[in-house]
Design a protein around this motif. Structure first.
Motif, short mmCIF file in Angstrom:
data_model
loop_
_atom_site.label_atom_id
_atom_site.label_comp_id
_atom_site.label_asym_id
_atom_site.label_seq_id
_atom_site.Cartn_x
_atom_site.Cartn_y
_atom_site.Cartn_z
N SER A 1 3.87 33.91 107.77
CA SER A 1 4.02 35.26 107.24
C SER A 1 4.70 35.26 105.87
O SER A 1 4.30 36.00 104.96
N ALA A 2 5.71 34.41 105.70
CA ALA A 2 6.38 34.33 104.40
C ALA A 2 5.44 33.76 103.34
O ALA A 2 5.42 34.22 102.19
N ALA A 3 4.64 32.77 103.72
CA ALA A 3 3.66 32.22 102.79
C ALA A 3 2.62 33.27 102.42
O ALA A 3 2.19 33.36 101.26
N GLY B 1 -11.33 26.55 97.96
CA GLY B 1 -11.53 25.16 97.57
C GLY B 1 -10.43 24.25 98.10
O GLY B 1 -9.42 24.71 98.66
N ARG B 2 -10.61 22.95 97.89
CA ARG B 2 -9.64 21.98 98.40
C ARG B 2 -8.26 22.21 97.77
O ARG B 2 -7.24 22.18 98.48
N SER B 3 -8.22 22.41 96.45
CA SER B 3 -6.91 22.61 95.81
C SER B 3 -6.28 23.91 96.28
O SER B 3 -5.05 23.98 96.46
N GLY B 4 -7.09 24.95 96.51
CA GLY B 4 -6.55 26.20 97.03
C GLY B 4 -5.98 26.03 98.42
O GLY B 4 -4.93 26.58 98.76
N GLU B 5 -6.67 25.25 99.25
CA GLU B 5 -6.17 25.00 100.59
C GLU B 5 -4.84 24.24 100.54
O GLU B 5 -3.91 24.54 101.31
N MET B 6 -4.78 23.25 99.66
CA MET B 6 -3.54 22.49 99.52
C MET B 6 -2.39 23.40 99.10
O MET B 6 -1.27 23.29 99.59
N MET B 7 -2.67 24.33 98.18
CA MET B 7 -1.63 25.24 97.73
C MET B 7 -1.12 26.11 98.88
O MET B 7 0.08 26.35 99.01
N VAL B 8 -2.06 26.58 99.72
CA VAL B 8 -1.66 27.38 100.88
C VAL B 8 -0.78 26.55 101.81
O VAL B 8 0.28 27.00 102.27
N PHE B 9 -1.21 25.32 102.09
CA PHE B 9 -0.46 24.47 103.01
C PHE B 9 0.94 24.19 102.47
O PHE B 9 1.95 24.30 103.19
N VAL B 10 1.05 23.83 101.19
CA VAL B 10 2.35 23.54 100.57
C VAL B 10 3.23 24.79 100.60
O VAL B 10 4.43 24.71 100.90
N THR B 11 2.65 25.94 100.30
CA THR B 11 3.43 27.19 100.30
C THR B 11 3.95 27.51 101.69
O THR B 11 5.09 27.97 101.85
N VAL B 12 3.13 27.28 102.72
CA VAL B 12 3.58 27.51 104.10
C VAL B 12 4.83 26.68 104.39
O VAL B 12 5.82 27.18 104.95
N MET B 13 4.80 25.41 104.00
CA MET B 13 5.94 24.53 104.31
C MET B 13 7.15 24.90 103.44
O MET B 13 8.29 24.79 103.90
N GLU B 14 6.93 25.32 102.21
CA GLU B 14 8.06 25.70 101.35
C GLU B 14 8.69 27.00 101.83
O GLU B 14 9.92 27.19 101.74
N GLN B 15 7.86 27.94 102.31
CA GLN B 15 8.37 29.24 102.75
C GLN B 15 8.89 29.21 104.18
O GLN B 15 9.68 30.06 104.58
N GLY B 16 8.42 28.26 104.98
CA GLY B 16 8.93 28.10 106.32
C GLY B 16 8.20 28.86 107.41
O GLY B 16 8.52 28.71 108.59
N SER B 17 7.21 29.68 107.04
CA SER B 17 6.45 30.42 108.04
C SER B 17 5.14 30.89 107.44
O SER B 17 5.01 30.99 106.20
#
Length: 299
Positions: free
Chosen positions: A23-25, A5-21
């Protein structure tokens, strides 16, 4: 968790930027790196813009990516707040900060807390007993129990009772120094007063319909009524304090009421003060309702 879903996609995107990669996300979200990559690609395809510039070592946000990240964080925070508020309404939980005067808190509030915490086991009551005014708007407390007239403020006040005030001394003090018969006699006595500024500069009395307030003095000032009551009990001097604080001592004769013929019968209202409104947490609301129910006109 479903990230389709949209909120799930947003969570993935935010996690990618917080983790920096990616693979880390993926590790943080317990997904395969390819799954994370597909989510990012799906968002970009739907929006028709590039959000990330990926190299083997770095991730760089485009201008559109920065806008999407800010919006995603805000939306996810709003969702979290709504869900926590709904869950809180169903089962109040968390810390609620309560402040009350020392004597009233010890005599009337503390005995109620066992009942409250049994009724609401997920609420932690952070109790502060002090006769000094605590700044609710400044975030120092959620609920305050206050005596006296209230100054204008954006706080919500719920009146739950009132109390009178009485001039008292111990039998031992009166045996040594005599009993004042007129308000002016107090100038020859050791009058124990509050150290903080109060609405009236002296002790108010009424004689023949005329109000007076002699500015009495003494050897000790204190910042709370309980200390003044203890000093009066010890025979140190005369005090003027809330009737609620010395109810038992008056009843058993350990303290004697003085100058009652001149008592102006002024009453101090008792209020619960708090920040009102529809966003009030349930943990604060249930504490207010409980105190209003159990303390109402009990002072």
């Amino acid at each position: 968790m479903d990230f389709s879903g949209r909120s799930g996609e947003m969570m993935v995107f935010v996690t990618v930027m917080e983790q920096g990669s990616l693979s880390a996300a993926a590790r943080a979200l317990q997904l395969a790196p390819s799954a994370v990559s597909r989510v990012i690609a799906r968002i970009e395809a739907r929006l028709g813009v590039r959000l990330l510039i990926r190299t083997t070592r770095t991730l760089t946000l485009t201008a559109e990516g920065q806008t999407y990240l800010r919006a995603a964080r805000r939306i996810l925070a709003d969702l979290t707040e709504v869900e926590e508020a709904i869950a809180d309404q169903a089962s109040p939980r968390g810390r609620v900060r309560l402040t009350a005067s020392l004597a009233h808190g010890r005599l009337y509030v503390v005995p109620l807390l066992a009942e409250f915490t049994a009724r609401y086991p997920d609420i932690l009551v952070d109790l502060n007993l002090s006769d000094r005014v605590v700044d609710i708007l400044g975030g120092q407390a959620d609920v305050a129990i206050r005596f006296g007239q209230l100054a204008d403020s954006p706080l919500t006040a719920r009146r739950i009772g009132e109390t009178g005030r009485v001039v008292v001394a111990s039998p031992s003090y009166l045996a040594r120094h005599g009993t004042p018969e007129q308000p002016e006699d107090l100038f020859r006595h050791n009058c124990l007063s509050f150290s903080f500024r109060r609405a009236e500069p002296g002790w108010p009395f009424r004689r023949g319909g005329v109000d007076m307030a002699p500015d009495v003095t003494g050897s000790i000032e204190a910042n709370n009524g309980e200390s003044l009551a203890q000093l009066a009990l010890a025979g140190v001097g005369i005090a003027r304090i809330g009737t609620f604080a010395v109810k038992d001592e008056l009843a058993d004769g350990r303290l004697i009421p003085l100058l009652e013929a001149f008592n102006p019968q002024d009453r101090e209202p008792l209020h619960l003060l708090f920040v009102g409104g529809s966003t009030m947490p349930a943990r604060v609301r249930v504490l207010i309702d409980f105190l209003a129910e159990r303390l109402g006109d009990g002072a």
